[in-house]
Design a protein around this motif. Structure first.
Motif, short mmCIF file in Angstrom:
data_model
loop_
_atom_site.label_atom_id
_atom_site.label_comp_id
_atom_site.label_asym_id
_atom_site.label_seq_id
_atom_site.Cartn_x
_atom_site.Cartn_y
_atom_site.Cartn_z
N GLN A 1 -9.36 -28.12 -15.22
CA GLN A 1 -9.27 -27.00 -16.09
C GLN A 1 -8.41 -25.75 -15.10
N ARG A 2 -7.71 -24.80 -16.22
CA ARG A 2 -7.01 -23.81 -15.63
C ARG A 2 -7.83 -22.54 -15.30
N LEU A 3 -7.64 -22.15 -13.78
CA LEU A 3 -8.33 -20.98 -13.48
C LEU A 3 -8.01 -19.89 -13.86
N GLU A 4 -8.81 -18.77 -14.35
CA GLU A 4 -8.31 -17.51 -14.74
C GLU A 4 -9.59 -16.58 -14.52
N MET A 5 -9.15 -15.56 -14.14
CA MET A 5 -10.03 -14.25 -13.73
C MET A 5 -9.48 -13.02 -14.86
N ARG A 6 -10.64 -12.60 -15.05
CA ARG A 6 -10.55 -11.18 -15.87
C ARG A 6 -11.01 -9.94 -15.06
N ILE A 7 -9.68 -8.95 -15.04
CA ILE A 7 -9.96 -7.94 -14.23
C ILE A 7 -9.89 -6.68 -15.12
N GLU A 8 -11.03 -5.88 -15.15
CA GLU A 8 -11.17 -4.58 -15.80
C GLU A 8 -10.97 -3.22 -15.15
N SER A 9 -10.47 -2.32 -15.56
CA SER A 9 -10.51 -1.04 -14.93
C SER A 9 -10.97 0.02 -15.76
N LYS A 10 -11.80 1.03 -14.90
CA LYS A 10 -12.32 2.25 -15.90
C LYS A 10 -11.47 3.47 -15.54
N SER A 11 -10.60 3.53 -14.56
CA SER A 11 -9.72 4.55 -14.09
C SER A 11 -8.60 4.25 -13.56
N ARG A 12 -7.60 4.96 -13.48
CA ARG A 12 -6.18 4.98 -12.64
C ARG A 12 -6.62 4.54 -11.30
N GLN A 13 -6.12 3.04 -10.96
CA GLN A 13 -6.17 2.75 -9.33
C GLN A 13 -5.28 1.42 -9.13
N ASN A 14 -4.75 1.60 -7.96
CA ASN A 14 -4.03 0.24 -7.48
C ASN A 14 -4.84 -0.67 -7.10
N LEU A 15 -4.16 -2.02 -7.32
CA LEU A 15 -5.04 -2.98 -6.98
C LEU A 15 -4.69 -3.93 -5.92
N TYR A 16 -5.77 -4.41 -5.34
CA TYR A 16 -5.49 -5.34 -4.23
C TYR A 16 -6.44 -6.40 -4.15
N CYS A 17 -6.20 -7.64 -4.39
CA CYS A 17 -7.02 -8.75 -4.68
C CYS A 17 -6.73 -9.77 -3.62
N TRP A 18 -7.83 -10.59 -3.15
CA TRP A 18 -7.56 -11.73 -2.35
C TRP A 18 -8.63 -12.71 -2.59
N VAL A 19 -8.43 -13.89 -2.34
CA VAL A 19 -9.30 -14.99 -2.35
C VAL A 19 -9.92 -15.41 -1.07
N VAL A 20 -11.25 -15.31 -0.96
CA VAL A 20 -11.86 -15.49 0.30
C VAL A 20 -12.84 -16.94 0.45
N ALA A 21 -12.69 -17.48 1.49
CA ALA A 21 -13.62 -18.79 1.65
C ALA A 21 -14.70 -18.37 2.52
N PRO A 22 -15.56 -19.58 2.43
CA PRO A 22 -16.62 -19.39 3.11
C PRO A 22 -16.65 -19.37 4.57
N ASP A 23 -15.41 -19.98 5.12
CA ASP A 23 -15.14 -20.12 6.46
C ASP A 23 -14.42 -18.98 6.88
N GLU A 24 -14.55 -17.58 6.13
CA GLU A 24 -13.95 -16.11 6.40
C GLU A 24 -12.41 -16.36 6.47
N THR A 25 -11.75 -17.00 6.03
CA THR A 25 -10.43 -17.29 6.02
C THR A 25 -10.12 -16.48 4.41
N ALA A 26 -8.75 -16.24 4.23
CA ALA A 26 -8.72 -15.64 3.03
C ALA A 26 -6.98 -15.60 2.66
N PHE A 27 -6.65 -15.48 1.34
CA PHE A 27 -5.19 -15.30 1.30
C PHE A 27 -5.07 -14.20 0.34
#
Length: 448
Positions: free
Chosen positions: A321-347
């Motif tokens: 299945q295609r992975l997809e995330m929905r992001i909603e904002s209620k104010s003006r803001q710059n966005l910084y997202c990452w994917v975090v793993a259980p072993d405390e690593t991330a990208f």
């Protein structure tokens, strides 16, 4: 009838038997009266020393009030409001207002009396405390000390005050290493997982060490003490010869009791360990529950009124299945997202360098889907896994240093995102959460 009336009169006229606990104070009050030169006394019960560790703050206050009650029961003492100055000041300021001169006059009046009474050498045994009363006259020309008193404790028996434990450990360190010049504070470790209380305890230790660094004794001697915080996730050891480290552990038992251990180290040697101390965490404003890293990350997020929301379009996703995330904002803001793993690593997932859509701020009411809403390649679920898609929203963007660190790890120009290791993940998380106005939102990516 006359016999009954006579018996009743005899009972009523018989002298009341003195309370043994109050009667035990008679020699002490006699000595204070001799010091003051008068039989009727006005005493200011100050309480225990702030740095003692035998009693928590709540217990110390309960003991002070119990001693005041016994003194009043003697019929020989009037009490001055020495320990209640803050309450009086707050009451007057909230009603009539106080000038500086008025406040100063009230403080002097609160300590006015024949002597100040200190509760010294407190020792706790189960649900009781043993201590002595020590009265010092206003002129400091005379003092009197009582025999040991036993006072019951009903508040948090066996629980130590956090700040008192920290201050006691710092004093013990000063005695063990009086020439210490640099201390690196390692983040407290929560046993059994991650807890926001570990960070709160680290903050309290830094405050206690900073107070020592600013103490009049050190300033007068020119004995400078540098207090540094080590980044989270790094090894707790001195970075140079002679540098001390401070390390602590936090634990919460199933019955809700919380404990800390704190020790200082130098070149492999342990200095001034506190041992395992039960503490009251009510004033820390933290959640003591130990959690796995992803749960902790989500539970401790600064959601700030829901200005940002993130959700997965499927829970769980199926293989293929295609992975997809929905992001909603209620104010003006710059966005910084990452994917975090259980072993405390991330990208880093957003923004993508060179991708104008991902670098533009979201506005009020904006909704975007990751990855296709940013013109990025679709991601197809392959093997089972569970990660956290987490986003920070910051109006105007991150501070320049954090912005540069984040973008250095971000994907772009045909390059994949760098895999961030636990020390970098934990450090970035702590620094970004300290950014004024930041908000967070996250959602699990689960593939079954």
């Amino acid at each position: 009838m006359r016999l009954l009336l006579l018996a009743a009169l005899l009972i009523l006229s018989a002298p009341a038997r003195a309370d043994p606990a109050t009667a035990a104070l008679t020699p002490f009050l006699d000595a204070v009266a001799a010091c003051a030169g008068r039989p009727d006394l006005t005493l200011a019960v100050v309480g225990v020393e702030p740095g003692q560790t035998a009693l928590s703050r709540e217990q110390a206050e309960e003991v002070r009030l119990a001693v005041e009650s016994r003194l009043q029961a003697s019929g020989r003492v009037r009490l001055a409001a020495a320990a209640d100055v803050v309450r009086i000041k707050a009451l007057r300021e909230g009603t009539t207002g106080l000038s500086g001169a008025e406040a100063e006059a009230q403080i002097r009046q609160a300590f006015a009396g024949d002597a100040s009474v200190f509760l010294v050498e407190p020792r706790r045994a189960g649900e009781t405390a043993a201590l002595r009363l020590q009265a010092i006259t206003k002129s400091a020309a005379c003092k009197a000390t009582s025999e040991p008193l036993i006072v019951p404790i009903r508040v948090g028996a066996g629980v130590s005050d956090i700040d008192a434990v920290m201050e006691g450990a710092v004093r013990a360190l000063q005695q063990a290493a009086p020439n210490a010049r640099t201390i690196e504070v390692c983040p407290f470790v929560a046993e059994g997982g991650h807890s926001s209380c570990a960070g709160a305890l680290t903050d309290r230790l830094v405050i206690a060490l900073d107070a020592e660094a600013r103490s009049a004794n050190r300033i007068l001697k020119g004995a400078r003490l540098d207090v540094r915080r080590r980044p989270p996730g790094t090894a707790c050891q001195g970075s140079a010869e002679g540098v001390l480290t401070a390390s602590g552990r936090f634990r919460t038992e199933r019955d809700g009791a919380s404990y800390l251990e704190l020790e200082f180290g130098r070149e492999g040697a342990v200095l001034a360990p506190t041992g395992r101390r039960r503490i009251g965490i009510e004033g820390l404003g933290c959640d003591p529950t130990p959690r796995p890293f992803l749960d902790h990350l989500a539970a401790s997020a600064r959601t700030d009124g829901g200005r940002l929301a993130v959700s997965a379009t499927a829970a769980p996703f199926a293989r293929g299945q295609r992975l997809e995330m929905r992001i909603e904002s209620k104010s003006r803001q710059n966005l910084y997202c990452w994917v975090v793993a259980p072993d405390e690593t991330a990208f880093v997932a957003l923004p993508v360098r060179g991708n104008a859509v991902s670098e533009a701020p979201l506005g009020p009411g904006d909704t975007r889907r990751y990855p296709r809403g940013y013109g990025l390649e679709e991601i197809v679920a392959a093997e089972p896994f569970e990660n956290l898609f987490a986003c920070f929203g910051v109006e105007g963007g991150l501070p320049p240093e954090l912005e540069a660190r984040w973008r250095a790890a971000a994907p772009g120009a045909g390059a994949d995102a760098a895999l961030l290791q636990p020390p970098d993940v934990l450090d970035l998380l702590e620094r970004i959460r300290r950014t004024p106005g930041v908000t967070e939102a996250s959602a699990r990516i689960v593939v079954r």
